[in-house]
Design a protein around this motif. Structure first.
Motif, PDB file in Angstrom:
ATOM      1  N   LEU A 166      59.080  37.073  28.178  1.00 58.09           N
ATOM      2  CA  LEU A 166      59.121  36.953  29.633  1.00 58.09           C
ATOM      3  C   LEU A 166      57.958  37.737  30.203  1.00 58.09           C
ATOM      4  CD1 LEU A 166      60.762  36.022  32.148  1.00 58.09           C
ATOM      5  CD2 LEU A 166      61.855  38.260  32.077  1.00 58.09           C
ATOM      6  N   GLY A 167      57.219  37.109  31.114  1.00 58.08           N
ATOM      7  CA  GLY A 167      56.067  37.818  31.631  1.00 58.08           C
ATOM      8  C   GLY A 167      55.628  37.347  32.991  1.00 58.08           C
ATOM      9  N   ILE A 168      54.566  37.981  33.437  1.00 56.14           N
ATOM     10  CA  ILE A 168      53.964  37.663  34.725  1.00 56.14           C
ATOM     11  C   ILE A 168      52.482  37.382  34.493  1.00 56.14           C
ATOM     12  CG2 ILE A 168      55.620  38.937  36.131  1.00 56.14           C
ATOM     13  CD1 ILE A 168      53.653  41.284  36.170  1.00 56.14           C
ATOM     14  N   ARG A 169      51.898  36.579  35.378  1.00 60.06           N
ATOM     15  CA  ARG A 169      50.485  36.219  35.277  1.00 60.06           C
ATOM     16  C   ARG A 169      49.882  36.325  36.669  1.00 60.06           C
ATOM     17  NH1 ARG A 169      47.691  33.794  31.493  1.00 60.06           N
ATOM     18  NH2 ARG A 169      49.577  33.252  30.365  1.00 60.06           N
ATOM     19  N   LEU A 170      48.652  36.811  36.716  1.00 59.18           N
ATOM     20  CA  LEU A 170      47.974  37.009  37.988  1.00 59.18           C
ATOM     21  C   LEU A 170      46.515  36.607  37.857  1.00 59.18           C
ATOM     22  CD1 LEU A 170      48.072  38.280  40.891  1.00 59.18           C
ATOM     23  CD2 LEU A 170      47.421  40.433  39.801  1.00 59.18           C
ATOM     24  N   SER A 171      46.028  35.827  38.819  1.00 59.99           N
ATOM     25  CA  SER A 171      44.606  35.511  38.919  1.00 59.99           C
ATOM     26  C   SER A 171      44.080  36.164  40.187  1.00 59.99           C
ATOM     27  CB  SER A 171      44.387  34.000  39.000  1.00 59.99           C
ATOM     28  OG  SER A 171      44.748  33.393  37.795  1.00 59.99           O
ATOM     29  N   VAL A 172      42.990  36.885  40.049  1.00 59.66           N
ATOM     30  CA  VAL A 172      42.386  37.599  41.177  1.00 59.66           C
ATOM     31  C   VAL A 172      40.974  37.057  41.357  1.00 59.66           C
ATOM     32  CG1 VAL A 172      41.716  39.850  42.089  1.00 59.66           C
ATOM     33  CG2 VAL A 172      43.775  39.644  40.678  1.00 59.66           C
ATOM     34  N   ASP A 173      40.738  36.386  42.481  1.00 64.24           N
ATOM     35  CA  ASP A 173      39.409  35.830  42.747  1.00 64.24           C
ATOM     36  C   ASP A 173      38.485  36.899  43.330  1.00 64.24           C
ATOM     37  OD1 ASP A 173      40.119  36.086  45.448  1.00 64.24           O
ATOM     38  OD2 ASP A 173      40.275  33.941  45.789  1.00 64.24           O
ATOM     39  N   ALA A 174      37.229  36.522  43.535  1.00 60.42           N
ATOM     40  CA  ALA A 174      36.217  37.471  44.005  1.00 60.42           C
ATOM     41  C   ALA A 174      36.573  38.075  45.363  1.00 60.42           C
ATOM     42  CB  ALA A 174      34.849  36.792  44.064  1.00 60.42           C
ATOM     43  N   ASP A 175      37.119  37.269  46.265  1.00 61.34           N
ATOM     44  CA  ASP A 175      37.478  37.788  47.593  1.00 61.34           C
ATOM     45  C   ASP A 175      38.612  38.804  47.512  1.00 61.34           C
ATOM     46  OD1 ASP A 175      35.520  36.269  48.859  1.00 61.34           O
ATOM     47  OD2 ASP A 175      36.892  34.604  49.272  1.00 61.34           O
ATOM     48  N   THR A 176      39.622  38.499  46.714  1.00 55.29           N
ATOM     49  CA  THR A 176      40.738  39.436  46.554  1.00 55.29           C
ATOM     50  C   THR A 176      40.270  40.702  45.853  1.00 55.29           C
ATOM     51  OG1 THR A 176      42.270  37.570  46.451  1.00 55.29           O
ATOM     52  CG2 THR A 176      43.080  39.703  45.658  1.00 55.29           C
ATOM     53  N   LEU A 177      39.388  40.559  44.883  1.00 55.28           N
ATOM     54  CA  LEU A 177      38.847  41.717  44.184  1.00 55.28           C
ATOM     55  C   LEU A 177      38.064  42.614  45.145  1.00 55.28           C
ATOM     56  CD1 LEU A 177      38.851  42.871  41.338  1.00 55.28           C
ATOM     57  CD2 LEU A 177      36.783  41.562  40.875  1.00 55.28           C
ATOM     58  N   LYS A 178      37.327  42.000  46.042  1.00 53.35           N
ATOM     59  CA  LYS A 178      36.587  42.757  47.064  1.00 53.35           C
ATOM     60  C   LYS A 178      37.555  43.550  47.949  1.00 53.35           C
ATOM     61  CE  LYS A 178      33.242  42.054  50.785  1.00 53.35           C
ATOM     62  NZ  LYS A 178      32.447  41.062  51.522  1.00 53.35           N
ATOM     63  N   GLU A 179      38.671  42.935  48.311  1.00 53.80           N
ATOM     64  CA  GLU A 179      39.690  43.604  49.127  1.00 53.80           C
ATOM     65  C   GLU A 179      40.329  44.766  48.364  1.00 53.80           C
ATOM     66  OE1 GLU A 179      44.000  42.382  50.928  1.00 53.80           O
ATOM     67  OE2 GLU A 179      42.379  40.918  51.164  1.00 53.80           O
ATOM     68  N   ILE A 180      40.626  44.546  47.095  1.00 56.66           N
ATOM     69  CA  ILE A 180      41.199  45.616  46.270  1.00 56.66           C
ATOM     70  C   ILE A 180      40.232  46.787  46.188  1.00 56.66           C
ATOM     71  CG2 ILE A 180      41.858  46.240  43.904  1.00 56.66           C
ATOM     72  CD1 ILE A 180      42.998  43.341  43.658  1.00 56.66           C
ATOM     73  N   ARG A 181      38.956  46.492  45.973  1.00 56.64           N
ATOM     74  CA  ARG A 181      37.946  47.557  45.901  1.00 56.64           C
ATOM     75  C   ARG A 181      37.856  48.326  47.204  1.00 56.64           C
ATOM     76  NH1 ARG A 181      34.219  43.567  42.456  1.00 56.64           N
ATOM     77  NH2 ARG A 181      34.655  44.480  40.407  1.00 56.64           N
ATOM     78  N   SER A 182      37.926  47.618  48.313  1.00 61.29           N
ATOM     79  CA  SER A 182      37.886  48.269  49.619  1.00 61.29           C
ATOM     80  C   SER A 182      39.091  49.190  49.791  1.00 61.29           C
ATOM     81  CB  SER A 182      37.857  47.212  50.721  1.00 61.29           C
ATOM     82  OG  SER A 182      37.917  47.822  51.982  1.00 61.29           O
TER      83      SER A 182
END
Length: 134
Positions: free
Chosen positions: A112-128
């Protein structure tokens, strides 16, 4: 033709504690991480051999291992979030695909697991968000 490149980590067994379980419940004994880090192809298509020309993923693997052992987690989601944040701290990473799964789920079977895709825009938000929280 457009080139794409990634660093791929599969089936990394994390030494971690996730969840709380009722008496008699099946307690997972493995937590496995898959990670795909999309990077600039110039970090793989190199003219000369040397670490200064590539993305050095070893420090990230060490950090992921540290995060996994950083106490009890209630959810897989929290650990995966922290792993994605660790990846975001590396400017070479342009996007991320990550999955975390546990086994067994029931009587020595299932995953049982989870999967996540993080695009460039979301990555930019996370970095901010990481910059403002530090």
């Amino acid at each position: 033709m457009t080139s794409i490149a990634c660093v791929e980590l599969k089936d990394l067994q994390l030494n971690t504690a996730i969840g709380t379980y009722a008496p008699g419940a099946t307690i997972p004994n493995q937590h496995l991480l898959d990670l795909i880090l999309w990077i600039n192809p110039s970090l793989i298509l190199i003219a000369s051999d040397g670490m200064e020309h590539v993305f050095d993923y070893d420090p990230l693997v060490i950090e992921i291992n540290r995060l996994a052992q950083d106490g009890q987690y209630e959810t897989q989601e929290r650990l995966l979030t922290r792993i994605v944040e660790a990846c975001a701290r590396h400017s070479e990473v342009e996007s991320i695909e990550a999955s975390l799964r546990k086994t067994p789920v029931l009587e020595n079977s299932g995953m049982l697991g989870i999967r996540l895709s993080v695009d460039a825009d979301t990555l930019k938000e996370i970095r901010s968000n990481l910059r403002t929280s530090n």
